[in-house]
Design an enzyme around this catalytic site. Structure first.
Site, PDB file in Angstrom:
ATOM      1  N   ARG A 150       0.854  -1.195   0.000  1.00  0.00           N
ATOM      2  CA  ARG A 150       0.000   0.000   0.000  1.00  0.00           C
ATOM      3  C   ARG A 150       0.881   1.232   0.000  1.00  0.00           C
ATOM      4  O   ARG A 150       1.786   1.335   0.824  1.00  0.00           O
ATOM      5  CB  ARG A 150      -0.898  -0.006   1.238  1.00  0.00           C
ATOM      6  CG  ARG A 150      -1.968   1.057   1.185  1.00  0.00           C
ATOM      7  CD  ARG A 150      -2.663   1.190   2.518  1.00  0.00           C
ATOM      8  NE  ARG A 150      -1.857   1.943   3.469  1.00  0.00           N
ATOM      9  CZ  ARG A 150      -2.256   2.227   4.719  1.00  0.00           C
ATOM     10  NH1 ARG A 150      -3.425   1.805   5.157  1.00  0.00           N
ATOM     11  NH2 ARG A 150      -1.484   2.929   5.519  1.00  0.00           N
ATOM     12  N   TYR A 162      -3.426  10.875   5.393  1.00  0.00           N
ATOM     13  CA  TYR A 162      -3.526   9.548   5.956  1.00  0.00           C
ATOM     14  C   TYR A 162      -2.307   8.703   5.550  1.00  0.00           C
ATOM     15  O   TYR A 162      -1.976   8.617   4.383  1.00  0.00           O
ATOM     16  CB  TYR A 162      -4.831   8.842   5.549  1.00  0.00           C
ATOM     17  CG  TYR A 162      -4.754   7.422   6.029  1.00  0.00           C
ATOM     18  CD1 TYR A 162      -4.816   7.149   7.386  1.00  0.00           C
ATOM     19  CD2 TYR A 162      -4.454   6.389   5.158  1.00  0.00           C
ATOM     20  CE1 TYR A 162      -4.613   5.879   7.873  1.00  0.00           C
ATOM     21  CE2 TYR A 162      -4.268   5.110   5.634  1.00  0.00           C
ATOM     22  CZ  TYR A 162      -4.352   4.869   6.988  1.00  0.00           C
ATOM     23  OH  TYR A 162      -4.123   3.619   7.464  1.00  0.00           O
ATOM     24  N   ASP A 215      -4.950   3.798  -0.026  1.00  0.00           N
ATOM     25  CA  ASP A 215      -6.056   4.031   0.913  1.00  0.00           C
ATOM     26  C   ASP A 215      -6.425   5.518   0.911  1.00  0.00           C
ATOM     27  O   ASP A 215      -5.631   6.356   1.333  1.00  0.00           O
ATOM     28  CB  ASP A 215      -5.606   3.599   2.323  1.00  0.00           C
ATOM     29  CG  ASP A 215      -6.738   3.619   3.341  1.00  0.00           C
ATOM     30  OD1 ASP A 215      -7.849   4.068   3.003  1.00  0.00           O
ATOM     31  OD2 ASP A 215      -6.503   3.168   4.487  1.00  0.00           O
ATOM     32  N   HIS A 217      -8.893   6.703   2.633  1.00  0.00           N
ATOM     33  CA  HIS A 217      -9.337   6.968   4.006  1.00  0.00           C
ATOM     34  C   HIS A 217     -10.551   7.892   4.034  1.00  0.00           C
ATOM     35  O   HIS A 217     -10.645   8.804   4.863  1.00  0.00           O
ATOM     36  CB  HIS A 217      -8.178   7.524   4.835  1.00  0.00           C
ATOM     37  CG  HIS A 217      -8.086   6.930   6.205  1.00  0.00           C
ATOM     38  ND1 HIS A 217      -8.279   7.660   7.346  1.00  0.00           N
ATOM     39  CD2 HIS A 217      -7.842   5.674   6.616  1.00  0.00           C
ATOM     40  CE1 HIS A 217      -8.142   6.873   8.398  1.00  0.00           C
ATOM     41  NE2 HIS A 217      -7.886   5.649   7.979  1.00  0.00           N
ATOM     42  N   GLU A 241      -8.816   1.825  -1.744  1.00  0.00           N
ATOM     43  CA  GLU A 241      -9.515   1.560  -0.483  1.00  0.00           C
ATOM     44  C   GLU A 241     -10.282   2.778   0.020  1.00  0.00           C
ATOM     45  O   GLU A 241      -9.792   3.906  -0.056  1.00  0.00           O
ATOM     46  CB  GLU A 241      -8.457   1.158   0.561  1.00  0.00           C
ATOM     47  CG  GLU A 241      -9.016   0.942   1.942  1.00  0.00           C
ATOM     48  CD  GLU A 241      -7.907   0.565   2.930  1.00  0.00           C
ATOM     49  OE1 GLU A 241      -6.857   0.039   2.499  1.00  0.00           O
ATOM     50  OE2 GLU A 241      -8.095   0.806   4.125  1.00  0.00           O
ATOM     51  N   GLU A 267     -13.756  -1.109   6.704  1.00  0.00           N
ATOM     52  CA  GLU A 267     -13.194  -1.037   8.057  1.00  0.00           C
ATOM     53  C   GLU A 267     -14.062  -0.214   8.997  1.00  0.00           C
ATOM     54  O   GLU A 267     -13.910  -0.308  10.215  1.00  0.00           O
ATOM     55  CB  GLU A 267     -11.749  -0.523   8.033  1.00  0.00           C
ATOM     56  CG  GLU A 267     -11.606   0.922   7.597  1.00  0.00           C
ATOM     57  CD  GLU A 267     -10.157   1.380   7.547  1.00  0.00           C
ATOM     58  OE1 GLU A 267      -9.368   0.766   6.829  1.00  0.00           O
ATOM     59  OE2 GLU A 267      -9.829   2.356   8.241  1.00  0.00           O
ATOM     60  N   ARG A 288     -13.624  -5.358   3.508  1.00  0.00           N
ATOM     61  CA  ARG A 288     -12.495  -5.361   4.443  1.00  0.00           C
ATOM     62  C   ARG A 288     -12.929  -4.928   5.841  1.00  0.00           C
ATOM     63  O   ARG A 288     -12.358  -4.009   6.450  1.00  0.00           O
ATOM     64  CB  ARG A 288     -11.300  -4.547   3.957  1.00  0.00           C
ATOM     65  CG  ARG A 288     -11.569  -3.237   3.305  1.00  0.00           C
ATOM     66  CD  ARG A 288     -10.309  -2.555   2.831  1.00  0.00           C
ATOM     67  NE  ARG A 288      -9.557  -1.937   3.889  1.00  0.00           N
ATOM     68  CZ  ARG A 288      -8.483  -2.471   4.481  1.00  0.00           C
ATOM     69  NH1 ARG A 288      -8.015  -3.638   4.151  1.00  0.00           N
ATOM     70  NH2 ARG A 288      -7.870  -1.819   5.443  1.00  0.00           N
ATOM     71  N   GLU A 344      -4.191  -7.395   5.008  1.00  0.00           N
ATOM     72  CA  GLU A 344      -3.364  -6.291   5.513  1.00  0.00           C
ATOM     73  C   GLU A 344      -2.639  -6.756   6.784  1.00  0.00           C
ATOM     74  O   GLU A 344      -3.220  -7.468   7.606  1.00  0.00           O
ATOM     75  CB  GLU A 344      -4.263  -5.096   5.845  1.00  0.00           C
ATOM     76  CG  GLU A 344      -3.509  -3.889   6.375  1.00  0.00           C
ATOM     77  CD  GLU A 344      -4.412  -2.728   6.773  1.00  0.00           C
ATOM     78  OE1 GLU A 344      -3.950  -1.592   6.711  1.00  0.00           O
ATOM     79  OE2 GLU A 344      -5.579  -2.970   7.145  1.00  0.00           O
ATOM     80  N   TRP A 407     -16.277  15.485   3.870  1.00  0.00           N
ATOM     81  CA  TRP A 407     -16.429  14.506   2.817  1.00  0.00           C
ATOM     82  C   TRP A 407     -16.921  13.235   3.444  1.00  0.00           C
ATOM     83  O   TRP A 407     -17.310  12.314   2.945  1.00  0.00           O
ATOM     84  CB  TRP A 407     -15.086  14.298   2.088  1.00  0.00           C
ATOM     85  CG  TRP A 407     -13.961  14.263   3.047  1.00  0.00           C
ATOM     86  CD1 TRP A 407     -13.598  13.205   3.809  1.00  0.00           C
ATOM     87  CD2 TRP A 407     -13.079  15.330   3.422  1.00  0.00           C
ATOM     88  NE1 TRP A 407     -12.552  13.548   4.615  1.00  0.00           N
ATOM     89  CE2 TRP A 407     -12.205  14.847   4.393  1.00  0.00           C
ATOM     90  CE3 TRP A 407     -12.949  16.659   2.987  1.00  0.00           C
ATOM     91  CZ2 TRP A 407     -11.211  15.628   4.973  1.00  0.00           C
ATOM     92  CZ3 TRP A 407     -11.964  17.422   3.570  1.00  0.00           C
ATOM     93  CH2 TRP A 407     -11.099  16.923   4.550  1.00  0.00           C
TER      94      TRP A 407
HETATM   95  C1  GCO Z   1      -6.037   0.787   7.494  1.00  0.00           C
HETATM   96  C2  GCO Z   1      -6.766   1.785   8.314  1.00  0.00           C
HETATM   97  C3  GCO Z   1      -6.173   2.131   9.638  1.00  0.00           C
HETATM   98  C4  GCO Z   1      -7.065   3.039  10.463  1.00  0.00           C
HETATM   99  C5  GCO Z   1      -6.860   2.789  11.911  1.00  0.00           C
HETATM  100  C6  GCO Z   1      -7.711   3.677  12.790  1.00  0.00           C
HETATM  101  O1  GCO Z   1      -6.367   0.680   6.342  1.00  0.00           O
HETATM  102  O2  GCO Z   1      -5.190   0.090   8.037  1.00  0.00           O
HETATM  103  O3  GCO Z   1      -7.221   2.847   7.527  1.00  0.00           O
HETATM  104  O4  GCO Z   1      -4.891   2.625   9.568  1.00  0.00           O
HETATM  105  O5  GCO Z   1      -6.844   4.377  10.179  1.00  0.00           O
HETATM  106  O6  GCO Z   1      -7.111   1.464  12.178  1.00  0.00           O
HETATM  107  O7  GCO Z   1      -7.473   3.373  14.129  1.00  0.00           O
HETATM  108 MG    MG Z   2      -7.877   1.930   5.683  1.00  0.00          MG
END
Ligand code: GCO
Ligand code: MG
Length: 407
Positions: A150, A162, A215, A217, A241, A267, A288, A344, A407
């Site tokens: 990633r 992020y 990601d 995020h 992601e 997540e 995921r 992951e 967003w």
């Molecule tokens: C990932 C996630 C994490 C989250 C975290 C928040 O893809 O691994 O986005 O990094 O940000 O788990 O506590």
């Molecule tokens: Mg993530």
């Protein structure tokens, strides 16, 4: 005499960061199980839910009846899910599967139907403040054996985005009772300009074979996410992601209409119903969810089974802020289902490994667990007790104008 649950112990420990660990003890002193109930930034809420509300329900019950206990805890509240309660439930679920495996003398993946594969394809995180730093980090991961990576880069002009920060390291790693969340400045426009260039740079430098992931995020609007996905299409990401925030499932249609890029999401879901339309309408390619936040192995198996019918593969959440029990649970499920996609992973710092031994092992691109009965994880309770909880928060994201990102 039938085995019964005699005690539910909740342990909050901070070897490198905070973890909430659940131990279920039984009337056979040799038979106990460990689960993980860590919810980053809200740890004590989960610990209280377990200690005050859930533990009393479990004392005297038969630990063999995982599904029944799961339903009792889930439906018995009347209020249903939410991140705090589903994380608490996951902690109990994992501990019960650990007990069942130990009693059977089998690893959990075997109880789930046995191996479908020799190892679980893993991805790691690489990031940097500029393209050269990201490239160096990817090359180092490839040298370590990773086949999927990633990639995240600092957005020019931003203090962090992020996955990568320009803040002094100690701001992230120092725990302080008075510490308040870091503020991360983020603007979509410069982000949207830099990410396609990063991935193009990496493809030119590293070729087509290495699997690359990214990601978002949840920091884009649907139309911005569609633009990013379209611009990344030529570089064949393994997946993009969390392109948008999780609330409105309809918005995924807009992204899907514009691109063939594989999309991953989940997540931030806390029940199977959160993700259901995305699966049944085939609006994503990878689900995921976080096993530690969605009710554990029992719920993950059901989600995987639904996803299998719709050609959606799994990519369970595997960050550093959930404990080795959840990482092990991920891999036990990965190894026993048909529609596993990718896993992951993180390497736990040594101090965390000493407190919580038994995380999955990595070799040549793949994760694995041993044949140890149960989840294969354990806790050094005396050592854990020497690392007390320290309040900490996830960063808060604000736009350049000072507003919290909408967003
Ligand atoms: C990932 C996630 C994490 C989250 C975290 C928040 O893809 O691994 O986005 O990094 O940000 O788990 O506590
Ligand atoms: Mg993530």
């Amino acid at each position: 005499m039938a085995l019964t649950i005699t005690n539910v112990k909740v342990l909050v420990t901070c070897p490198d960061r905070n973890y909430v660990l659940v131990k279920i003890e039984t009337s056979d002193p040799g038979v106990y199980g460990w689960g993980d109930a860590t919810l980053n930034g809200r740890e004590l809420a989960v610990a209280a839910a377990l200690e005050q509300h859930i533990a009393p329900l479990l004392i005297g019950r038969d630990p063999d009846r995982i599904e029944d206990l799961w339903q009792m805890i889930y439906r018995g509240t009347y209020w249903r899910g939410g991140p705090v309660l589903m994380t608490a439930l996951a902690g109990v679920d994992l501990a019960l599967w650990d007990i069942k495996g130990k009693r059977a003398g089998m690893p959990v993946y075997s109880l789930l139907g046995g191996r479908t594969r020799d190892g679980a394809l893993a991805y790691t995180h690489c990031s940097g403040r500029d393209f050269a730093e990201v490239e160096d980090s990817v090359r180092a991961a490839m040298a370590r054996g990773f086949k999927a990576i990633r990639v995240q880069v600092l957005v020019p002009g931003m203090s962090g985005t992020y996955g990568v920060s320009n803040q002094p390291a100690e701001r992230y790693s120092s725990f302080d009772m008075e510490a308040l969340p870091l503020v991360e400045r983020f603007e979509p426009s410069p982000y949207l300009r830099v990410i396609p260039k990063l991935v193009e740079h990496l493809r030119v430098a590293l070729g087509d074979e290495i699997e690359l992931l990214h990601d978002v995020h949840e920091r884009l609007t649907p139309i911005q996410a569609a633009r990013l996905a379209k611009e990344l299409e030529a570089y064949h990401l393994f997946f993009l992601e969390d392109p948008i925030r999780p609330e409105n499932k309809e918005s995924f249609r807009l992204i899907r209409q514009h691109t063939t890029i594989p999309i991953a999401m989940g997540e931030l879901f806390h029940t199977r119903w959160d993700g259901l339309p995305l699966i049944t309408e085939q609006l994503i390619d990878f689900i995921r969810c976080d096993l530690g936040h969605i009710g554990g192995i029992s719920e993950a198996r059901k989600i995987a089974a639904i996803a299998e019918s719709f050609y959606v593969q799994t990519a369970w959440h595997g960050p550093g802020d959930i404990a080795p029990m959840t990482h092990a649970a991920n891999v036990h499920v990965d190894l026993s289902i048909a529609n596993f996609g990718i896993q992951e992973m993180v390497f736990f710092p040594e101090v965390a490994q000493e407190v919580m031994p038994g995380a999955p092992t990595f070799a040549d691109g793949y994760l694995n667990v041993t044949d140890a009965p149960g989840l294969g994880t354990d806790v050094n309770e005396a050592l854990a007790a020497t690392y007390p909880y320290k309040r900490a928060y996830l960063p808060v994201v604000r736009r350049v104008d000072g507003s919290v990102g909408d967003w």
